[in-house]
Design an enzyme around this catalytic site. Structure first.
Site, PDB file in Angstrom:
ATOM      1  N   GLN A  97       5.238  20.069   5.986  1.00  0.00           N
ATOM      2  CA  GLN A  97       3.751  19.674   6.073  1.00  0.00           C
ATOM      3  C   GLN A  97       3.572  18.212   6.259  1.00  0.00           C
ATOM      4  O   GLN A  97       4.099  17.273   5.699  1.00  0.00           O
ATOM      5  CB  GLN A  97       3.128  20.141   4.513  1.00  0.00           C
ATOM      6  CG  GLN A  97       1.610  20.143   4.537  1.00  0.00           C
ATOM      7  CD  GLN A  97       0.877  20.444   3.030  1.00  0.00           C
ATOM      8  OE1 GLN A  97       1.101  19.300   2.390  1.00  0.00           O
ATOM      9  NE2 GLN A  97       0.407  21.481   3.169  1.00  0.00           N
ATOM     10  N   TYR A 168      -8.772  16.048   1.032  1.00  0.00           N
ATOM     11  CA  TYR A 168      -8.021  15.013   1.332  1.00  0.00           C
ATOM     12  C   TYR A 168      -8.499  14.417   3.052  1.00  0.00           C
ATOM     13  O   TYR A 168      -9.690  14.908   3.402  1.00  0.00           O
ATOM     14  CB  TYR A 168      -6.584  15.469   1.555  1.00  0.00           C
ATOM     15  CG  TYR A 168      -5.928  15.542   0.357  1.00  0.00           C
ATOM     16  CD1 TYR A 168      -5.722  14.683  -0.491  1.00  0.00           C
ATOM     17  CD2 TYR A 168      -5.976  16.928  -0.259  1.00  0.00           C
ATOM     18  CE1 TYR A 168      -5.289  14.656  -1.875  1.00  0.00           C
ATOM     19  CE2 TYR A 168      -5.397  17.133  -1.473  1.00  0.00           C
ATOM     20  CZ  TYR A 168      -5.100  16.004  -2.332  1.00  0.00           C
ATOM     21  OH  TYR A 168      -4.782  16.297  -3.721  1.00  0.00           O
ATOM     22  N   CYS A 343      -0.651  26.564 -17.337  1.00  0.00           N
ATOM     23  CA  CYS A 343      -0.764  25.466 -18.215  1.00  0.00           C
ATOM     24  C   CYS A 343      -1.084  24.062 -17.469  1.00  0.00           C
ATOM     25  O   CYS A 343      -1.611  23.320 -17.823  1.00  0.00           O
ATOM     26  CB  CYS A 343       0.215  25.127 -19.260  1.00  0.00           C
ATOM     27  SG  CYS A 343       1.985  24.714 -18.683  1.00  0.00           S
ATOM     28  N   CYS A 358       8.022  21.463 -15.804  1.00  0.00           N
ATOM     29  CA  CYS A 358       7.532  22.968 -16.102  1.00  0.00           C
ATOM     30  C   CYS A 358       7.696  23.166 -17.542  1.00  0.00           C
ATOM     31  O   CYS A 358       8.784  23.199 -17.997  1.00  0.00           O
ATOM     32  CB  CYS A 358       8.321  24.009 -15.092  1.00  0.00           C
ATOM     33  SG  CYS A 358       7.659  25.831 -15.415  1.00  0.00           S
ATOM     34  N   ALA A 389      10.253  27.308 -29.293  1.00  0.00           N
ATOM     35  CA  ALA A 389      11.374  26.593 -29.349  1.00  0.00           C
ATOM     36  C   ALA A 389      12.503  27.199 -29.933  1.00  0.00           C
ATOM     37  O   ALA A 389      13.695  26.984 -29.444  1.00  0.00           O
ATOM     38  CB  ALA A 389      11.076  25.374 -30.368  1.00  0.00           C
ATOM     39  N   GLU A 408      13.548  34.774 -38.398  1.00  0.00           N
ATOM     40  CA  GLU A 408      12.211  34.648 -38.226  1.00  0.00           C
ATOM     41  C   GLU A 408      11.529  35.088 -39.464  1.00  0.00           C
ATOM     42  O   GLU A 408      11.882  36.283 -39.947  1.00  0.00           O
ATOM     43  CB  GLU A 408      11.652  35.580 -37.084  1.00  0.00           C
ATOM     44  CG  GLU A 408      10.007  35.750 -37.158  1.00  0.00           C
ATOM     45  CD  GLU A 408       9.308  34.691 -37.250  1.00  0.00           C
ATOM     46  OE1 GLU A 408       8.532  34.566 -37.949  1.00  0.00           O
ATOM     47  OE2 GLU A 408       9.605  33.506 -36.459  1.00  0.00           O
ATOM     48  N   ASN A 416       3.061  30.475 -32.853  1.00  0.00           N
ATOM     49  CA  ASN A 416       1.660  30.198 -32.503  1.00  0.00           C
ATOM     50  C   ASN A 416       1.302  30.666 -31.132  1.00  0.00           C
ATOM     51  O   ASN A 416      -0.003  30.802 -30.972  1.00  0.00           O
ATOM     52  CB  ASN A 416       1.240  28.736 -32.861  1.00  0.00           C
ATOM     53  CG  ASN A 416       1.154  28.495 -34.333  1.00  0.00           C
ATOM     54  OD1 ASN A 416       0.808  29.364 -34.903  1.00  0.00           O
ATOM     55  ND2 ASN A 416       1.264  27.015 -34.428  1.00  0.00           N
TER      56      ASN A 416
END
Length: 642
Positions: A97, A168, A343, A358, A389, A408, A416
């Protein structure tokens, strides 16, 4: 599958219809490609992708400082040649590009105005007007576009893509909002397209008819409220002009910096959200159309091809998350894909001058820096906690040959991020979570559910490595009435979203609170956010497109906000507050969601200090943060276990 049918763009034959979309990378000191980025692209080609696009290569730095790769001379061609060779060795094709630069959206400062099509405001400093390119400047840029294409051709590239999108420089010429010129480069649509057409003609003249030229352009700026931004109708006229100029394919984009989430999607956008523009362009042009925009679901991508909306599917951030996407799809291993969770931490890190990392793939863009190799000596590893984690630690440690056990304390894995992926509009996070759990299940890690960890049992286990990935819990503020029957945490509300009815009040206007409010708005009669600061999302650190998208959702949902307000009491049917001026008020409530932050579950850390061989606290147990921190810390701890 049509995804794996052969394709053709001009004289270039491609083994399948899957492309890696153009995304910028860090460069060597001279603006050329470096070993790190070459390996990054090679791995995506090895993963089965048929066509690799590089990010922008600026062909001229005479009018602005380098903000991307540059392709101005033979001193940059050698490493580009190595990149082309390595991509070809994996059976893929590569398109370089090229573009003249960033213009008004570049890295300007308050004292030095950038160049643009005309004297329009710079994006970062609206009071600073851009300097218009003179005609001799335009001629120079056209020449440099041809030279850049020639250098790419000599390096062994299979073609070039002209960077004409996203607000741009070339798009600034194409767009009335930024192009107020009165000469032959401004005014009519034909005049505004002149610079682009001259670039196409120069590239074709220099490189010959058998070197494919693709143009990526913005068909719709998605700013209908402002008449001088591009609508789809004008975009289709531009597509016809580009097609007539003799290009070999057209790559369709939407959005701009002012609607960045319509250009670079977030977790909040629908799958295939740009396909409407792709199909409209395809209906009026004669050349292949390349489309992108959350096409990483193989079913959605395949249907886009089957329905004739695109000829090639381009994946951007998904290629960061999983270089093996194409191979896994071809083999039917959809559950093994590490899906992008939307995200935008990749771009958020890039705008801070860091590598484009990432959140769900800690090796993205740093493949040469970190190796995951079999352990020299298998070790006994305990992971406490089954959130991102903990799962990432366990999977990576097991992959390296260690004997891994994960405890666990609840009946479900995910921590979460289960609540984070619960909103109807956050399916990307839910998919990532489910596939991470699937990877853990398949890894061979010994998993013990409903297992509460104690320091005594951990010490007695004589583990070589212990990972404390115990996560965090919602903070409960000391508000009178906080124990009312109508009160629950935002996490609880999101996991039981069907119960969010009647009048819902959310205490806290951070990320979780705002997302909970939007989710509640789909079932509740009325939703109100009460925030003690003077604005929403003020403590959130994320890319501005995520912010734009979520604020628009809040607006569209009609959510009420009380800013600068302190909650003083919760009753069985209302929330009482006091505003910044000391004025008291109350809001009726059938449900109250508490979202004032999280507190780390770090109690085990001190209890184990000096009593086990190797122990490390990870993710939210250090302090509450993001998926990228949890996954990265877990991965790298497991990577160094020896």
């Amino acid at each position: 599958m049509k995804l794996f049918e052969k394709g053709q763009i001009g004289s270039m034959k491609v083994k399948n219809r899957i492309c890696m979309a153009p995304m910028g990378t860090k460069t060597a000191v001279d603006g050329g490609f470096e070993e790190r980025s070459i390996e990054y692209f090679r791995q995506r080609a090895a993963g089965g992708t048929g066509l690799i696009f590089t990010g922008l290569n600026m062909v001229c730095t005479e009018f602005e400082t380098r903000a991307a790769n540059t392709l101005e001379g033979f001193h940059q061609t050698d490493r580009l040649g190595l990149l082309c060779d390595k991509v070809h060795q994996e059976g893929a094709k590569i398109i370089v590009q090229i573009g003249p630069g960033l213009g008004r959206v570049g890295y300007s400062d308050p004292e030095h105005a950038p160049y643009s099509a005309s004297a329009c405001p710079t994006r970062n400093f609206p009071d600073l007007m851009c300097k218009p390119f003179e005609k001799e400047h335009i001629a120079r840029l056209v020449f440099c576009m041809g030279r850049g294409a020639m250098l790419a051709q000599k390096a062994g590239a299979d073609g070039v893509e002209i960077h004409a999108y996203g607000g741009y420089i070339i798009d600034q010429f194409l767009t009335k909002e930024w192009n107020k010129r009165t000469d032959e480069y401004g005014g009519s649509l034909e005049n505004r397209c002149r610079f682009l057409i001259e670039c196409i003609e120069e590239v074709k003249k220099v490189c010959g008819p058998n070197f494919p030229v693709i143009v990526k352009f913005t068909a719709d700026h998605c700013m209908p409220e402002l008449p001088d931004y591009r609508t789809l109708d004008e975009g289709l006229e531009i597509a016809k002009i580009i097609d007539k100029a003799g290009v070999d394919a057209i790559h369709v984009d939407t959005g701009c910096y002012e609607r960045y989430y319509r250009q670079v999607p977030t977790v909040y956008e629908d799958k295939g959200f740009q396909l409407y523009a792709c199909k409209a362009v395809k209906d009026v042009v004669s050349v292949p159309v390349i489309g992108h925009g959350k096409l990483n679901d193989p079913v959605v991508a395949e249907k886009a091809l089957e329905d004739g909306k695109v000829d090639f599917v381009a994946l951007g951030h998904q290629m960061l998350a999983d270089p093996e996407w194409a191979n896994k799809v071809k083999e039917g291993r959809y559950r093994d894909i590490t899906y992008c969770c939307g995200c935008n931490e990749c771009l958020f890190s890039a705008v801070q001058g860091r590598f484009k990392v990432c959140a769900v793939n800690p090796l993205s863009n740093v493949e040469v820096d970190y190796k995951v190799e079999p352990a020299k000596t298998p070790r006994k590893v305990l992971v406490v906690g089954g959130g991102p984690a903990g799962m990432e630690t366990a999977i990576t440690a097991k992959r390296r040959g260690h004997d891994v056990e994960l405890w666990e304390k609840t009946t479900e894995l995910g921590g979460n991020i289960r609540a984070a992926g619960a909103p109807d509009f956050k399916g990307d996070v839910a998919t990532y979570t489910n596939n991470l759990i699937h990877a853990l299940d398949r890894s061979g890690v010994t998993i013990r559910m409903n297992k509460e960890a104690t320091a005594e049992e951990i010490i007695a286990g004589n583990y070589d490595y212990v990972a404390l990935a115990t996560g965090s819990r919602s903070k409960i503020p000391p508000i009178p009435g906080i124990d009312s029957s109508i009160v629950e945490t935002a996490n609880e509300g999101l996991l039981n979203k069907e119960e969010l009815t009647g009048k819902v009040v959310v205490i806290g206007g951070g990320l979780v609170g705002c997302e909970a409010a939007v989710q509640a708005s789909s079932t509740a009669e009325e939703v109100t956010i009460i925030e003690s600061l003077d604005g929403l999302l003020l403590t959130v650190q994320h890319l501005f497109n995520n912010d734009q998208a979520l604020r628009q959702m809040i607006k569209d949902a009609g959510i009420k906000t009380l800013l600068g307000a302190k909650v003083t009491k919760i009753t069985e049917d209302s929330v009482e507050y006091e505003d910044a001026d000391g004025k008291k008020g109350a809001v009726k409530a059938d449900k109250v969601l508490i979202s004032v932050g999280y507190r780390s579950n770090d109690e085990l850390e001190e209890q184990l200090e000096g009593k086990v061989k190797n122990v490390r606290t990870l993710g939210d147990a250090v302090f509450p943060r993001k998926i990228i921190n949890a996954v990265g810390e877990g991965f790298h701890y497991a990577r160094i276990m020896e």
